[in-house]
Design an enzyme around this catalytic site. Structure first.
Site, mmCIF file in Angstrom:
data_model
loop_
_atom_site.group_PDB
_atom_site.id
_atom_site.type_symbol
_atom_site.label_atom_id
_atom_site.label_comp_id
_atom_site.label_asym_id
_atom_site.label_seq_id
_atom_site.Cartn_x
_atom_site.Cartn_y
_atom_site.Cartn_z
ATOM 1 N N CYS A 174 0.804 -1.226 0.000
ATOM 2 C CA CYS A 174 0.000 0.000 0.000
ATOM 3 C C CYS A 174 0.837 1.276 0.000
ATOM 4 C CB CYS A 174 -0.899 0.000 1.234
ATOM 5 S SG CYS A 174 0.018 -0.114 2.773
HETATM 6 C C1 SAM Z 1 -0.023 -5.027 3.326
HETATM 7 S S1 SAM Z 1 1.171 -6.230 3.601
HETATM 8 C C2 SAM Z 1 0.177 -7.692 3.698
HETATM 9 C C3 SAM Z 1 -0.288 -8.022 5.057
HETATM 10 C C4 SAM Z 1 -0.975 -9.353 5.176
HETATM 11 N N1 SAM Z 1 -2.034 -9.502 4.207
HETATM 12 C C5 SAM Z 1 -1.548 -9.524 6.566
HETATM 13 O O1 SAM Z 1 -2.772 -9.434 6.715
HETATM 14 O O2 SAM Z 1 -0.777 -9.753 7.515
HETATM 15 C C6 SAM Z 1 1.924 -6.421 2.024
HETATM 16 C C7 SAM Z 1 2.935 -7.543 1.961
HETATM 17 O O3 SAM Z 1 3.392 -7.660 0.626
HETATM 18 C C8 SAM Z 1 4.715 -8.162 0.675
HETATM 19 N N2 SAM Z 1 5.355 -7.946 -0.631
HETATM 20 C C9 SAM Z 1 5.738 -6.767 -1.176
HETATM 21 N N3 SAM Z 1 6.286 -6.953 -2.389
HETATM 22 C C10 SAM Z 1 6.240 -8.292 -2.633
HETATM 23 C C11 SAM Z 1 6.654 -9.104 -3.722
HETATM 24 N N4 SAM Z 1 7.223 -8.570 -4.818
HETATM 25 N N5 SAM Z 1 6.460 -10.447 -3.624
HETATM 26 C C12 SAM Z 1 5.897 -10.989 -2.529
HETATM 27 N N6 SAM Z 1 5.476 -10.260 -1.464
HETATM 28 C C13 SAM Z 1 5.638 -8.932 -1.512
HETATM 29 C C14 SAM Z 1 5.335 -7.396 1.836
HETATM 30 O O4 SAM Z 1 6.462 -8.079 2.348
HETATM 31 C C15 SAM Z 1 4.168 -7.319 2.827
HETATM 32 O O5 SAM Z 1 4.252 -8.351 3.777
#
Ligand code: SAM
Length: 332
Positions: free
Chosen positions: A85
């Site tokens: 986000c």
């Molecule tokens: C908003 S958080 C998600 C939180 C999760 N849904 C929860 O409820 O705990 C977004 C996540 O996307 C992951 N992320 C960002 N870029 C990514 C990528 N290229 N591949 C995999 N994960 C990614 C980050 O590490 C982060 O944990």
């Protein structure tokens, strides 16, 4: 009914995943197990995944979603993904928010790529409210269009976690996609569970607080001087739900806009356990497998499990109702 198979992207420490599985207790309420199982989970933050894997019986993979071939993924009924986000958040003004022009802001395309190939019956995506206004309000309709292009009927709503028994005023957009128009037509976002009486922050605060969570006298004096010109030092009213906590909690200072607490003349940050409770994680959710900074980051990023449980329940009800109808037709 067979368990619905869940594919979890951007799983973080598992807030969405705990919510869609259920079977946890929070503030004396039981959130029943839902008829679901997670068949695949992935995130590229190894620290968040360490927390995840300490709490679930299935494993989350550490990988960049961009390197995963959609054809290798298991079949599933519901795809869930709280895509990053930062590019959309109104808090992220420095550097200015780039929305879909930013590489991170384009990660929803990864969800589309997987939906296109796997065609699950539903998806649940989550993001900050700022996504609605990002790129001069152009980003959000484009994102919705992309979901439609890969074959989904889409609805969305901003939900406030404090309306669902969570002691936090956290507003997030939930985008729900349906393969069948009938499902989209019948779906309703969950009714608020706390109308007049919101859960106050004081219910989740710890009694014994170590000194390290208190700000120094020097930091307090600096903040009090600055406060005359800036609206800083976000002291929380413990009789109300807390303001939104974010992954920035890891860097909280009295000069930032993050929520802090005032006790007598002292100011302090939340402990990681308090942050997890503010997000509605149960007390037995294991955090201390990584450093406190990593805990704050993963917890601040999470979707409140209690809110996700309510949303998931509404989708599962569609499937249960459909099965009941089928059964009554067969028996007629
Ligand atoms: C908003 S958080 C998600 C939180 C999760 N849904 C929860 O409820 O705990 C977004 C996540 O996307 C992951 N992320 C960002 N870029 C990514 C990528 N290229 N591949 C995999 N994960 C990614 C980050 O590490 C982060 O944990």
């Amino acid at each position: 009914m067979d368990r619905l198979k869940i594919l979890s992207l951007f799983s973080g420490c598992g807030g969405m995943d705990l919510g869609i599985l259920g079977n946890f207790k929070y503030l004396n309420k039981t959130y029943n197990q839902l008829p679901t199982e997670i068949v695949y989970a992935v995130d590229n933050d190894s620290y968040a995944v360490e927390i995840y894997n300490a709490n679930f019986s299935h494993n989350c993979l550490v990988a960049d979603i961009k390197n995963i071939n959609e054809k290798d993924l298991p079949d599933h009924d519901i795809l869930v993904g709280g895509f990053p986000c930062q590019s959309f958040s109104v808090v992220a003004q420095n550097p200015p928010r780039l929305g879909i022009k930013d590489e991170k802001g384009q990660l929803f395309f990864e969800i589309c790529r997987i939906l296109k190939e796997k065609q699950p019956r539903f998806f649940i995506a989550e993001n900050v409210k700022g996504i609605l206004s990002a790129n001069k309000k152009r980003a959000f309709p484009l994102i919705i269009q992309e979901f439609q292009k890969v074959g989904y009927h889409v609805t969305y709503q901003v939900l406030n976690a404090s309306d669902y028994g969570v002691p936090q005023k956290r507003e997030r957009v939930f985008i729900i996609g349906f393969k069948k128009f009938e499902d989209c037509f019948k779906f309703q976002f969950p009714q608020r569970t706390t109308t007049n009486e919101k859960i106050p922050l004081k219910l989740v605060l710890e009694d014994e607080i170590e000194d390290k969570y208190f700000f120094s006298q020097k930091a307090i004096e600096g903040m009090l001087k600055a406060k005359k010109i800036m609206n800083k030092g976000r002291v929380q009213n413990i009789n109300q739900p807390c303001n939104t906590i974010s992954s920035h909690l890891a860097k909280v200072s009295l000069n930032s806009t993050d929520p802090v607490l005032k006790q007598d003349d002292s100011y302090r940050r939340f402990t990681p356990r308090e942050a997890a409770r503010i997000q509605s994680f149960p007390n037995d959710f294991i955090l201390n497998v990584v450093s406190e900074n990593r805990q704050y980051k993963a917890i601040g990023n999470a979707v409140p499990p209690v809110l996700m449980w309510h949303i998931s329940g509404q989708i599962i009800n569609l499937v249960i109702e459909e099965e009941k109808q089928k059964y009554s037709l067969e028996c007629a």
